[in-house]
Design a protein around this motif. Structure first.
Motif, PDB file in Angstrom:
ATOM      1  N   ASN A  81      41.515  29.677  43.323  1.00  0.00           N
ATOM      2  CA  ASN A  81      40.881  30.828  43.995  1.00  0.00           C
ATOM      3  C   ASN A  81      41.619  31.281  45.260  1.00  0.00           C
ATOM      4  O   ASN A  81      41.082  32.074  46.035  1.00  0.00           O
ATOM      5  CB  ASN A  81      39.410  30.556  44.342  1.00  0.00           C
ATOM      6  N   LYS A 134      41.113  40.987  44.774  1.00  0.00           N
ATOM      7  CA  LYS A 134      41.374  39.602  44.346  1.00  0.00           C
ATOM      8  C   LYS A 134      42.862  39.396  44.035  1.00  0.00           C
ATOM      9  O   LYS A 134      43.438  38.365  44.381  1.00  0.00           O
ATOM     10  CB  LYS A 134      40.512  39.323  43.118  1.00  0.00           C
ATOM     11  N   GLN A 138      45.437  36.834  45.858  1.00  0.00           N
ATOM     12  CA  GLN A 138      46.219  35.852  45.104  1.00  0.00           C
ATOM     13  C   GLN A 138      47.688  35.924  45.529  1.00  0.00           C
ATOM     14  O   GLN A 138      48.347  34.910  45.699  1.00  0.00           O
ATOM     15  CB  GLN A 138      46.083  36.178  43.612  1.00  0.00           C
TER      16      GLN A 138
END
Lengths: 309, 236
Positions: A81, A134, A138
């Motif tokens: 995550n 997201k 990352q």
């Protein structure tokens, strides 16, 4: 480059990783495959000195994980995550990570520019991380893990939660990194591992079940012959008839389609299926000898482990 | 030490970028101003003793608020895994967080220096006593910060960390407040162990070595407990 010897970790009485032995060569991209809860993340946490092993040891670039500081300087780690300091902007976050690696200011600025270009972060360097998608988070995690130019990258599920375009981009990035660095990445997305990795290992219930290239694993699992058959109707009666011959049968992805496996490679399995269909008055739309995919390998290896327990 | 300093600066940056730091700082300064002004304007006392006497209770509310997210949020957000896999020891992490909160309170104390300077304009002040009081307050803050950080290391939720920190500090506070009600033998021990009794001695302008040592020992014990808790997490 990465070597694990009898690496074991228990959480209380529960064994999470058991006697893991493997070796990742220098400049190799190794995939760590396994179902959820197989012990992938625990293995990575031990390699990065976040969790101490209950037994066994591991080494990175010849340095054992007992020397945590030396190991951590040599690795870049992207935890699952991609956690980061979301209250900071990208630039400050990267500066923080770089300073923790004791990079001199001039080097840090150069490396930040390089990583921003490599990971496509140039346009968001001044933005707060909690405002980013997201995919960008990352990338920030990846950039932070590579900032100090480590010899080895350990990436825990680097494409989780990304959209298909982002997944392709990250895969390309990992492939490029694999040209100069040793990469160990975990995933439960088989196609990803197949696309990115030179070799892969499958772990299940904390144990190493198989290790090798995709072709080697396929060969390992190809103990026998397999036929793919698709019926015009559901073909249940044919399957029932074939099951009496103790064949391993499971449904394929398409409707009315099945994968039929026989351990004896000399069996004329296609003929057997054909005559069974004739006897049951079923119509075969498609039939071919199936190629053993990584999914099949994974299914058989982790499936057989389930049966053992 | 450089890693601890880097962590400390990162925390200051977060504090400057988020509203919580400003809210807590504003509330502290308002409350400080109220208690200082009360003595000055209501009772006409041009001294700071009254302010320093109420300070331990004031800090009881503010220090846990400043410390609560330091470790609890790190673990909750997963960034602790990132931090702990960088080349940094657990001690440096604890020290960095301690310096971060301690530094924030120090900044607030610097802002309260306006009080003694305003008293200078109104009349004579006992500068030595005020300096000793500030030193005592800083040592008490050090003790409070270490206790609150330990509370933050016990949980993944910042709010629970606040409640735990407040509870532990209330225990420390009451340890000092209940001394008079206890049997004499207990009183001797509690006077020796209570940070508040040593703080109050220093407010009189007398700085004893045992006062300094005791307040620093509380800090050391709770920072060690905090370190122990973080290490324990790895083995659980």
């Amino acid at each position: 480059m990465i070597r694990a010897e009898q690496l074991t970790r228990h959480f209380g009485q529960v064994p999470a990783v058991q006697q893991l032995d493997f070796h990742v060569r220098k400049g190799e991209v190794m995939g760590l495959l396994g179902p959820n809860g197989a012990g992938k993340s625990t293995t990575m946490k031990m390699l990065t000195c976040f969790l101490p092993p209950s037994e066994g040891t591991a080494s990175i670039d010849g340095i054992t994980i007992d020397e945590a500081m030396a190991v951590r300087r040599r690795i870049g780690y992207l935890p699952e995550n991609a956690p980061s300091y979301v209250d900071l902007d990208v630039s400050t976050h990267l500066q923080f990570v770089g300073r923790m690696h004791a990079l001199p200011s001039a080097t840090l600025q150069d490396r930040m520019r390089e990583m921003a270009a490599l990971c496509g972060l140039e346009g968001v360097m001044g933005r707060r991380i909690d405002e980013l998608s997201k995919g960008y988070r990352q990338r920030v995690g990846l950039a932070a893990s590579m900032l100090h130019d480590p010899v080895c990258l350990i990436l825990d599920e680097p494409t989780t939660g990304l959209d298909p375009n982002q997944i392709v981009e990250i895969r390309h990035l990992i492939r490029r990194l694999g040209e100069s660095k040793t990469v160990l990445l975990s995933s439960h997305v088989l196609s990803e591992v197949e696309a990115v990795c030179d070799r892969m290992m499958i772990i299940d219930q904390g144990r190493l079940r198989a290790i090798g290239t995709a072709a080697e694993l396929a060969q390992l699992a190809q103990n026998g012959v397999e036929v793919y058959v698709r019926f015009k109707q559901d073909g249940e009666r044919v399957i029932e008839r074939l099951q009496r011959d103790e064949l391993d049968i499971r449904p394929a992805q398409e409707p009315h389609a099945w994968l039929i496996h026989c351990a004896d490679a000399d069996t004329a399995l296609a003929e057997q299926v054909f005559y069974a269909a004739v006897a049951c008055d079923a119509v075969i739309v498609e039939m071919r000898t199936a190629r053993t995919s990584l999914e099949d390998v994974f299914h058989r290896i982790t499936g057989s482990a389930e049966k053992e327990t | 030490m450089s890693a601890a300093w880097t962590i400390c600066r990162k925390e200051w940056r977060v504090m400057l970028d988020t509203p919580l730091g400003y809210v807590v700082a504003t509330a502290f300064l308002l409350a400080s101003g109220f208690f200082f002004g009360k003595n000055l304007f209501l009772f006409g006392e041009a001294e700071m003793r009254g302010y320093f006497e109420v300070l331990p209770m004031l800090l009881l509310f503010f220090v846990p608020a400043m410390s609560m997210r330091m470790l609890a949020d790190e673990v909750h957000d997963g960034s602790y895994e990132l931090l702990a896999t960088l080349p940094v020891s657990t001690w440096s992490i604890v020290l960095g967080k301690y310096l971060a909160v301690g530094g924030q309170v120090l900044m607030l104390f610097l802002a309260t220096l306006v009080y003694p300077f305003s008293l200078v304009m109104l009349g004579d002040i006992d500068a030595g006593q005020i300096a000793a009081s500030y030193l005592a307050a800083l040592l008490l803050v050090s003790c409070y910060v270490s206790v609150s950080l330990y509370a933050s290391s016990l949980t993944r939720r910042a709010v629970i960390a606040y409640v735990l920190g407040f509870g532990l500090l209330l225990g420390v506070f009451l340890l000092g407040e209940t001394i008079a009600t206890l049997p004499p033998l207990w009183q001797d021990w509690l006077v020796l162990l209570s940070p508040l009794s040593h703080y109050e001695r220093m407010l009189r302008g007398v700085i004893g070595l045992e006062d300094l040592m005791l307040l620093l020992a509380w800090t050391a014990v709770f920072l060690t407990l905090c370190w122990f808790q973080l290490e324990r997490r790895r083995w659980q």
